[in-house]
Write a protein that holds these residues in place. Structure first.
Motif, PDB file in Angstrom:
ATOM      1  N   SER A   1       0.864  -1.179   0.000  1.00 30.85           N
ATOM      2  CA  SER A   1       0.000   0.000   0.000  1.00 30.85           C
ATOM      3  C   SER A   1       0.901   1.229   0.000  1.00 30.85           C
ATOM      4  CB  SER A   1      -0.913  -0.021   1.230  1.00 30.85           C
ATOM      5  OG  SER A   1      -0.138  -0.085   2.415  1.00 30.85           O
ATOM      6  N   SER A   2       0.346   2.391   0.339  1.00 34.06           N
ATOM      7  CA  SER A   2       1.152   3.616   0.263  1.00 34.06           C
ATOM      8  C   SER A   2       2.281   3.631   1.287  1.00 34.06           C
ATOM      9  CB  SER A   2       0.253   4.838   0.472  1.00 34.06           C
ATOM     10  OG  SER A   2      -0.287   4.837   1.785  1.00 34.06           O
ATOM     11  N   LYS A   3       2.105   2.945   2.417  1.00 38.61           N
ATOM     12  CA  LYS A   3       3.106   2.994   3.480  1.00 38.61           C
ATOM     13  C   LYS A   3       4.063   1.816   3.483  1.00 38.61           C
ATOM     14  CE  LYS A   3       0.178   5.656   6.663  1.00 38.61           C
ATOM     15  NZ  LYS A   3      -0.476   5.681   7.995  1.00 38.61           N
TER      16      LYS A   3
ATOM     17  N   ASP B   1      -4.754   1.695   5.958  1.00 36.43           N
ATOM     18  CA  ASP B   1      -3.924   2.113   4.827  1.00 36.43           C
ATOM     19  C   ASP B   1      -4.245   1.308   3.575  1.00 36.43           C
ATOM     20  OD1 ASP B   1      -1.803   3.688   3.671  1.00 36.43           O
ATOM     21  OD2 ASP B   1      -0.564   1.894   3.741  1.00 36.43           O
ATOM     22  N   ARG B   2      -4.441  -0.005   3.721  1.00 35.13           N
ATOM     23  CA  ARG B   2      -4.741  -0.769   2.516  1.00 35.13           C
ATOM     24  C   ARG B   2      -6.201  -0.638   2.091  1.00 35.13           C
ATOM     25  NH1 ARG B   2      -3.529  -7.035   4.329  1.00 35.13           N
ATOM     26  NH2 ARG B   2      -4.948  -7.206   6.109  1.00 35.13           N
TER      27      ARG B   2
ATOM     28  N   ALA C   1      -7.556   2.295   1.967  1.00 31.21           N
ATOM     29  CA  ALA C   1      -7.549   3.568   1.244  1.00 31.21           C
ATOM     30  C   ALA C   1      -6.583   3.614   0.075  1.00 31.21           C
ATOM     31  CB  ALA C   1      -7.215   4.699   2.225  1.00 31.21           C
ATOM     32  N   THR C   2      -5.434   2.919   0.198  1.00 34.81           N
ATOM     33  CA  THR C   2      -4.370   3.143  -0.792  1.00 34.81           C
ATOM     34  C   THR C   2      -3.687   1.845  -1.213  1.00 34.81           C
ATOM     35  OG1 THR C   2      -2.666   3.500   0.910  1.00 34.81           O
ATOM     36  CG2 THR C   2      -3.913   5.441   0.196  1.00 34.81           C
TER      37      THR C   2
ATOM     38  N   ALA D   1      -1.912  -0.830  -3.366  1.00 32.72           N
ATOM     39  CA  ALA D   1      -1.030  -0.571  -4.510  1.00 32.72           C
ATOM     40  C   ALA D   1      -1.432  -1.356  -5.754  1.00 32.72           C
ATOM     41  CB  ALA D   1       0.414  -0.890  -4.130  1.00 32.72           C
TER      42      ALA D   1
ATOM     43  N   ARG E   1     -12.139  -0.695  -6.174  1.00 29.32           N
ATOM     44  CA  ARG E   1     -12.780   0.622  -6.127  1.00 29.32           C
ATOM     45  C   ARG E   1     -14.280   0.508  -5.876  1.00 29.32           C
ATOM     46  NH1 ARG E   1      -9.290   1.609 -10.618  1.00 29.32           N
ATOM     47  NH2 ARG E   1     -11.037   1.158 -12.024  1.00 29.32           N
TER      48      ARG E   1
ATOM     49  N   ILE F   1     -10.826   8.407   5.725  1.00 29.63           N
ATOM     50  CA  ILE F   1     -11.113   7.744   4.448  1.00 29.63           C
ATOM     51  C   ILE F   1     -12.531   8.115   4.014  1.00 29.63           C
ATOM     52  CG2 ILE F   1     -11.249   5.545   3.227  1.00 29.63           C
ATOM     53  CD1 ILE F   1      -9.462   4.340   5.407  1.00 29.63           C
TER      54      ILE F   1
END
Length: 450
Positions: free
Chosen positions: A84-86, A132-133, A135-136, A138, A205, A237
C-alpha cells in the motif's frame, strides 16, 4: 417410559434450562458505533487475557460476482498483502510477525475478512495498516502476474485434484439454479485464466469503502479507546457510493435435479440438498431454529438417527452427515450425504432410499420430547464451546453483520432454539423435504456403472 428414563429426561430438561440461562448471563458487554464515513464498529469486551482480535469485514464475496468475473473477491484478498502507500509487498505481514501477531484473511460467498490476533497494546499498529490498505492499496501488475498463478495452483490442489471437492462444486452449482451461491469462491478456472489487474482494480474501487465494511474488535479492550483509534485511522477515508447488493434468493421450488458424477474415487457416495431459507430470508424464524436442530437430530453424534439407524442398525451406509448454514446473506441448503456400505452390497441408490426413509419418518411423526431435549442440550453445548475464544466470538459477529443480520442473534440464539417444539420439527420436515426442492448427485468411481 421407565422411571430411570423419566429421571434422565428430567435431568436433560433441567440441564437445557440451565445452559440457556448460563449463556444468557454470560453475554459479554458489546458496543456498537458508526463513523461519519459509514464504517461500522462493534467492540465486545472479554477481559480474560490481555489479547485482542481485530477483524475487518467487507460486504463482498463470490455471490456478488457475475458470469465471466468469478474469483475476483478471493484474488483481491490475495493482493491485499502486496503493498500500500506505506508498506511494500509482504511488509505488513513482517511487521505483524515481529510483533508476535497472528494474521490472515478469508473469503466466502458473502464476505471477505482480514484479521489480526495480538497483544492489546499493539492494536493501533494493526488498525493503521488495515486502514492504509483500505484507502491506498497498490495492486502492482508484476505482483498480480505472480499471484494469479498461485491462485490457479491453489484451485488445482484444492479442487481439480480432489475428486470429492470437485464433485461437490458441481453439485452446489446445480443446487443453486438462480442465486450467486452457485459460484465457487475461488472462481472457475476459465475466469482465473482471463482475469486482469484492471479487473481487480475495478473490484477494489467498487467494494472496498468504509461504508461497506464492519470493524469487529473482541478482547481485553476499552470500547471508547477502540472507537478513538478507529476514528484516527479510518475516519479520514471518504465514503464512496456502493452498488446495491440484492440478497441471493433462490427459486422456491425449482424442481428435482439429478446428477451422476464420475470421479477418481474408490468409494461411491450420494449427495442430497434441499433449497431452504436462511435466517435472512425466512418468513418464520422458528423454522430456521427447527432446521438447525434437525441437523443435530440426524447427525448429532453416536446416538443420532443417521449413526444409530443407518450405520449400526441397517448397516446400509458406512458414514453419513447433515449440514445447514442458517446465517447466509440469502437462501441456503439443507445437505445430506452418505457413503453406501459396499461390503454389504449396498449401492448409492440404497443409501439415497435410506436417507429418504429418515426424512419421511420425520414428516410423519414428530420426535419425542425426550429425544428433542437430548439433541437440543448437545447442540447448545456445542454453541457454547464454539464461542469460548475471542476469535470465534468476533467471527460470529462479523458473519452475522456482513450477512445483514443483527449481531444480537449471537446472544439470543440459545433462547430461540429452546422454543422449538417436536411439532415444529415435523412441520419443517413436511415443508422443506420435498422433491421439488431437491438436488441429488450420485458420485461414482470412474469405472463404475449404475
Amino acid at each position: 417410559m421407565t422411571a430411570h428414563t423419566r429421571r434422565f429426561a428430567s435431568w436433560l430438561a433441567s440441564l437445557a434450562c440451565c445452559s440457556m440461562a448460563t449463556v444468557a448471563l454470560a453475554a459479554q458487554p458489546t458496543h456498537e458505533y458508526q463513523l461519519a464515513n459509514g464504517l461500522k464498529i462493534i467492540v465486545r469486551e472479554d477481559h480474560r487475557a490481555p489479547v485482542v482480535v481485530s477483524q475487518l469485514w467487507y460486504k463482498v464475496g463470490s455471490s456478488y460476482e457475475g458470469p465471466g468475473h468469478t474469483g475476483l473477491s478471493h484474488a483481491l484478498e490475495h493482493m491485499m498483502f502486496k503493498g500500500s502507500s506505506k508498506l511494500g509487498p509482504g511488509e505488513a505481514s513482517r511487521v505483524l510477525r515481529d510483533l508476535g501477531a497472528d494474521e490472515n484473511a478469508f473469503t466466502s460467498d458473502d464476505y471477505t475478512a482480514y484479521y489480526q490476533v495480538l497483544a492489546k497494546d499493539r492494536l493501533a499498529v494493526a488498525l493503521e495498516m488495515e486502514a492504509d490498505r483500505m484507502a491506498t492499496l497498490a495492486l502492482p501488475p508484476a505482483e498480480f502476474t505472480r499471484e494469479i498463478e498461485v491462485i490457479k495452483e491453489e484451485r488445482r490442489l484444492r479442487t481439480e485434484d480432489k475428486p470429492a471437492q470437485k464433485a461437490f462444486e458441481l453439485f452446489k452449482a446445480a443446487a443453486y439454479p438462480s442465486s450467486g451461491y452457485r459460484t465457487p469462491t475461488i472462481g472457475w478456472m476459465v475466469d482465473l485464466q482471463r482475469m486482469t489487474i484492471d479487473d481487480l482494480r475495478a473490484w477494489y474501487r467498487t467494494w472496498y469503502a468504509p461504508n461497506n465494511a464492519t470493524l469487529v474488535v473482541v478482547g481485553d479492550v476499552q470500547p471508547e479507546e477502540v472507537k478513538a483509534l478507529a476514528e484516527r485511522f479510518f475516519g479520514p477515508i471518504p465514503q464512496r457510493p456502493v452498488p446495491a447488493a440484492k440478497r441471493p434468493v433462490e427459486l422456491a421450488q425449482p424442481g428435482e435435479r439429478r446428477l451422476t458424477l464420475r470421479v477418481r474415487t474408490q468409494l461411491p457416495s450420494v449427495l442430497m440438498a434441499f433449497n431452504v431459507p436462511g435466517a435472512a430470508t425466512a418468513t418464520d424464524p422458528r423454522s430456521v431454529s427447527a432446521l438447525r436442530l434437525l441437523v443435530a437430530l440426524l447427525d448429532g453424534g453416536y446416538s443420532a438417527r443417521m449413526a444409530a439407524r443407518l450405520e449400526r442398525g441397517a448397516e446400509v451406509v458406512t458414514g453419513a452427515s447433515a449440514s445447514y448454514d442458517a446465517y447466509n446473506r440469502g437462501d441456503s441448503l439443507f445437505i445430506l450425504s452418505a457413503t453406501p456400505n459396499t461390503e454389504k452390497g449396498k449401492t448409492v441408490a440404497a443409501a439415497e432410499k435410506a436417507l429418504w426413509g429418515l426424512l419421511d419418518e420425520l414428516k410423519r411423526t414428530a420426535p419425542s420430547a425426550e429425544e428433542l431435549e437430548r439433541v437440543r442440550v448437545q447442540y447448545i453445548a456445542g454453541l457454547v464451546y464454539d464461542q469460548d475464544s475471542i476469535t470465534s466470538q468476533a467471527t460470529a459477529i462479523g458473519q452475522l453483520e456482513t450477512a445483514g443480520l443483527p449481531w444480537t442473534l449471537l446472544d439470543s440464539e440459545v433462547q430461540a432454539l429452546g422454543q422449538v417444539t417436536p411439532a415444529d420439527i415435523r412441520q419443517a420436515a413436511q415443508t422443506y423435504f420435498s422433491r421439488d426442492r431437491l438436488t441429488v448427485a450420485h458420485v461414482l468411481p470412474e469405472a463404475d456403472h449404475e
